[in-house]
Design a protein around this motif. Structure first.
Motif, short mmCIF file in Angstrom:
data_model
loop_
_atom_site.label_atom_id
_atom_site.label_comp_id
_atom_site.label_asym_id
_atom_site.label_seq_id
_atom_site.Cartn_x
_atom_site.Cartn_y
_atom_site.Cartn_z
N PRO A 80 42.62 28.57 0.73
CA PRO A 80 43.38 27.62 1.06
C PRO A 80 42.70 26.25 0.79
O PRO A 80 42.97 25.18 0.81
N GLN A 81 41.21 26.45 1.05
CA GLN A 81 40.32 24.94 1.03
C GLN A 81 40.37 24.27 -0.09
O GLN A 81 40.10 23.22 -0.43
N ALA A 82 40.91 25.08 -1.28
CA ALA A 82 41.14 24.48 -2.61
C ALA A 82 42.43 23.77 -2.82
O ALA A 82 42.54 22.93 -3.90
N GLU A 83 43.10 23.39 -1.88
CA GLU A 83 44.28 22.59 -1.82
C GLU A 83 44.02 20.97 -2.17
O GLU A 83 44.73 20.60 -3.13
N PRO A 84 42.88 20.46 -1.79
CA PRO A 84 42.74 19.01 -2.36
C PRO A 84 42.60 19.03 -3.79
O PRO A 84 43.13 18.20 -4.62
N GLY A 85 42.16 20.19 -4.42
CA GLY A 85 42.11 20.43 -5.97
C GLY A 85 43.34 20.34 -6.63
O GLY A 85 43.74 19.60 -7.81
N ALA A 86 44.33 20.98 -5.93
CA ALA A 86 45.72 21.22 -6.47
C ALA A 86 46.22 19.63 -6.26
O ALA A 86 47.21 19.13 -7.46
#
Ligand code: HEM
Ligand code: HEM
Length: 124
Positions: free
Chosen positions: A94-100
């Motif tokens: 979920p830490q990839a959310e800023p990428g989304a």
């Protein structure tokens, strides 16, 4: 690149189609549909949308220019950033959310630039 932007969009669209279809076949064969949203958006924003952009620039060559090249980079970088980020999120990262978020905003910015070109191209 601005003179050939229609051909560049058409060519990259079929590369998204080929890779997206391979992903769909892999998904079916593995019975693991967890990456379905990546498959769906890769094909709809990559194959379908990019092909339409290419056809538009072929139909309205007066709109080929720096703005169209800017749109190309926003749409492509946005789609790749969004796809990688959503793929990671769906794989329990979920830490990839800023990428989304960044990918989505790049895609939105690309669509705003495209809208400007569509309105310019279809003025008369
Ligand atoms: C041989 C080619 C393809 C295969 C094997 C394939 C396979 C799949 C699979 C297994 C799913 C997941 C279904 C689910 O879990 O409900 C899916 C969903 C989807 N695919 Fe494909 N696909 C292919 C081509 C395409 C193409 C060319 C497009 C777009 C032009 C596309 C757009 C979509 C969309 C939008 C969804 C989401 C559908 C929904 O909301 O339920 N696919 N595909
Ligand atoms: C920045 C652009 C976009 C973002 C952030 C976005 C986001 C989303 C989200 C969050 C979902 C729900 C996924 C789920 O419930 O699992 C979704 C579904 C869907 N979107 Fe988008 N979307 C975008 C652009 C588009 C565009 C341009 C199209 C069509 C050309 C499209 C077609 C679909 C379809 C067919 C679905 C249902 C299939 C699926 O669940 O993946 N989206 N989108």
């Amino acid at each position: 690149m601005s003179d050939s932007i229609d051909r560049v969009f058409l060519r990259i669209a079929v590369l998204y189609a080929l890779t997206g279809i391979c992903g769909g076949i892999f998904m079916s064969a593995s019975h693991d549909h967890s990456l379905m949203p990546v498959h769906a958006h890769w094909l709809l924003l990559g194959w379908v949308s990019m092909f339409l952009y290419g056809l538009f620039y072929k139909l309205y060559p007066a709109t080929k220019g720096k703005l169209a090249v800017t749109q190309f980079w926003l749409a492509n970088i946005g789609l790749i950033v969004l796809s990688v980020a959503v793929g990671l999120i769906l794989s329990d990262r979920p830490q990839a959310e800023p990428g989304a978020a960044i990918g989505s905003l790049l895609i939105l910015a690309g669509m705003i630039v495209f809208a400007v070109n569509v309105f310019r191209g279809t003025k008369t």
